[in-house]
Design a protein around this motif. Structure first.
Motif, mmCIF file in Angstrom:
data_model
loop_
_atom_site.group_PDB
_atom_site.id
_atom_site.type_symbol
_atom_site.label_atom_id
_atom_site.label_comp_id
_atom_site.label_asym_id
_atom_site.label_seq_id
_atom_site.Cartn_x
_atom_site.Cartn_y
_atom_site.Cartn_z
ATOM 1 N N GLU A 111 55.966 46.119 41.806
ATOM 2 C CA GLU A 111 55.480 45.506 43.076
ATOM 3 C C GLU A 111 53.786 45.231 43.350
ATOM 4 O O GLU A 111 53.396 44.371 43.438
ATOM 5 C CB GLU A 111 56.070 46.130 44.264
ATOM 6 N N ALA A 112 53.406 45.909 42.485
ATOM 7 C CA ALA A 112 52.124 45.507 42.669
ATOM 8 C C ALA A 112 51.347 44.903 41.824
ATOM 9 O O ALA A 112 50.122 44.042 41.851
ATOM 10 C CB ALA A 112 51.386 47.463 42.680
ATOM 11 N N ALA A 113 52.308 44.898 41.093
ATOM 12 C CA ALA A 113 52.194 43.993 39.432
ATOM 13 C C ALA A 113 52.198 42.684 40.197
ATOM 14 O O ALA A 113 51.008 41.558 40.273
ATOM 15 C CB ALA A 113 52.942 43.991 38.228
ATOM 16 N N LYS A 114 53.093 42.053 41.328
ATOM 17 C CA LYS A 114 53.299 40.950 42.511
ATOM 18 C C LYS A 114 52.481 41.279 42.697
ATOM 19 O O LYS A 114 51.640 39.666 43.176
ATOM 20 C CB LYS A 114 54.420 41.160 42.607
ATOM 21 N N LYS A 115 52.122 42.517 43.160
ATOM 22 C CA LYS A 115 50.430 41.529 44.376
ATOM 23 C C LYS A 115 49.289 41.198 43.914
ATOM 24 O O LYS A 115 48.781 40.946 44.849
ATOM 25 C CB LYS A 115 50.478 42.866 45.167
ATOM 26 N N TYR A 116 48.755 41.924 42.988
ATOM 27 C CA TYR A 116 47.841 41.647 42.243
ATOM 28 C C TYR A 116 47.775 40.752 40.292
ATOM 29 O O TYR A 116 48.428 41.540 39.798
ATOM 30 C CB TYR A 116 47.092 43.018 41.632
ATOM 31 N N PRO A 117 48.429 39.860 40.919
ATOM 32 C CA PRO A 117 48.335 39.104 39.137
ATOM 33 C C PRO A 117 47.282 39.187 38.563
ATOM 34 O O PRO A 117 47.976 38.853 37.414
ATOM 35 C CB PRO A 117 49.075 38.147 39.807
ATOM 36 N N ASN A 118 45.695 39.448 39.309
ATOM 37 C CA ASN A 118 44.993 38.970 37.947
ATOM 38 C C ASN A 118 44.695 40.669 37.061
ATOM 39 O O ASN A 118 43.809 40.859 36.236
ATOM 40 C CB ASN A 118 43.733 38.467 38.556
ATOM 41 N N VAL A 119 45.697 42.175 37.499
ATOM 42 C CA VAL A 119 45.400 43.022 37.182
ATOM 43 C C VAL A 119 46.594 42.965 35.749
ATOM 44 O O VAL A 119 47.639 42.879 36.835
ATOM 45 C CB VAL A 119 45.276 44.050 38.062
ATOM 46 N N GLN A 120 46.303 44.079 34.665
ATOM 47 C CA GLN A 120 47.277 44.373 34.299
ATOM 48 C C GLN A 120 47.724 45.992 34.083
ATOM 49 O O GLN A 120 47.055 46.076 35.088
ATOM 50 C CB GLN A 120 46.820 44.003 32.932
ATOM 51 N N PHE A 121 49.608 45.636 34.441
ATOM 52 C CA PHE A 121 50.093 47.208 34.460
ATOM 53 C C PHE A 121 50.594 47.839 33.331
ATOM 54 O O PHE A 121 51.618 46.584 32.376
ATOM 55 C CB PHE A 121 50.616 47.025 35.403
#
Length: 368
Positions: A111-121
């Motif tokens: 969910e966090a990756a979808k919310k912050y597409p410019n951050v790598q997880f």
């Protein structure tokens, strides 16, 4: 295991190439982007186990010019991890989140990756699926069973009773692989060696872990090892009872100055340096990074007083064999009910081993 199993060999080939490239002098002189790594731990960073293994790697990264590290410990596998990741992104400017506990991935990392597409997880278990999960998420994983095989070699030549005890959390494939690899390592140098396993049922149950270690020692085991999140209690119990021990996850050598033999350790800094180097160059870190001894992702703890000279020599030879990808699982092999479970020789990264559901012949215990 998702696309991981289907693409194992290509991933390993790509991962090895990436690691070779990252072996260049690592000073981030070519930095085109900030490198801010956010690491989240489910327990204390000094637990002598899983969390400490990651924290040790992050301490190494802190010494690299141009890298900023942000950490938070004791974050449960609930929406608390979502809040921790968001804080690192919004307040600290993290451009890579390292979620180090199994239960963080779904739904929280996804969910966090979808919310912050410019951050790598990136998540420390092979759960990312390229067909369903965000492209800015990913997984990394080290095959610690290879280091446990070395533990078994050393234990097999350090035991006098030929009985090795194993305190395990849950009978899932990665744990079973470690138990079976200890057995095969021990039997490679001592055909009379056996492994007795007790499952505690949880990743962290200190009282139950102490009870299991004592029960194994009472049953005649004179070398104790484990696969639990924090091996501290198991190793201290063995040392207190005057028996030898092999570690898991990180170094427990300081806990057992008389009986420690060696231990199986993750070498997360190899992966984290690869990630940081990619970010510094303005590139995207690989979605999947996997491996073992052949690409410098695991190690064995320096030998302690419990290791005999013969054990040290044999363990060192086993490490060299694993670096050359010498197979651990050479069939035919039976489980401890007499059923043939491995017919031929298996590559150390064979996807079939990811589905391991059995204990090999020579292991005393049950998965049920």
């Amino acid at each position: 295991m998702n696309s991981f199993s289907l693409n194992r060999r290509s991933l390993l080939k790509a991962g090895a190439a990436g690691l070779a490239a990252s072996a260049l002098p690592f000073g981030l002189a070519r930095a085109q982007a900030p490198v801010i790594l956010g690491a989240v731990y489910v327990g204390p960073r000094d637990d002598f186990g899983w969390n400490q293994a990651h924290a040790v790697a992050m301490d190494i990264l802190k010494q690299v010019p141009g890298v900023t590290v942000v950490e938070e410990e004791n974050v449960p596998e609930t929406d608390a991890v979502s809040k921790s990741m968001e804080s690192m992104i919004n307040l600290d400017g993290a451009n890579l989140i390292l979620a180090t506990s199994f239960g963080y991935y779904k739904p929280f990392v996804v969910e966090a990756a979808k919310k912050y597409p410019n951050v790598q997880f990136r998540h420390a278990a092979p759960l990312w699926n390229k067909d369903t999960d965000p492209a800015n998420a990913g997984s990394y994983f080290c095959y610690l069973n290879q280091a446990h095989y070395v533990d078994g070699v050393a234990a097999g030549l350090s035991t006098k009773s030929n009985k090795i005890g194993f305190v395990a959390a849950k009978p899932i494939p990665s744990v079973l692989s470690n138990v079976n690899s200890v057995l095969l390592g021990a039997k490679s140098v001592n055909p009379n060696a056996t492994v007795q396993v007790i499952f505690t049922g949880e990743w962290s149950l200190p009282v139950r872990e102490a009870e299991a270690a004592n029960a194994l020692i009472d049953a005649g085991c004179d070398v104790i090892t484990c696969h639990v999140d924090g091996p501290k209690v198991v190793i201290e119990t063995a040392e207190g009872r005057g028996v030898k021990s092999c570690g898991h996850n990180a170094s427990q050598a300081p806990l057992a100055p008389k009986g420690f033999i060696t231990g199986a350790e993750y070498k997360w800094e190899t992966i984290y340096k690869l990630y940081a180097d990619a970010l510094a160059k303005g590139e995207t870190p690989p979605n999947f990074t996997v491996g073992g001894y052949h690409n410098d992702m695991i190690r064995n703890t320096a030998f302690g007083a419990g290791a005999t000279p013969e054990a040290i020599k044999a363990a060192d030879a086993a490490i060299e064999g694993l670096k050359a990808q010498k197979p651990i699982y050479v069939g035919p092999l039976k489980d401890n009910t007499g059923k043939v479970v491995i017919e031929g020789t298996k590559d150390n990264y064979d996807p079939e081993l990811d589905g391991m559901s059995y204990l090999l012949e020579g292991v005393v215990g049950s998965t049920t």
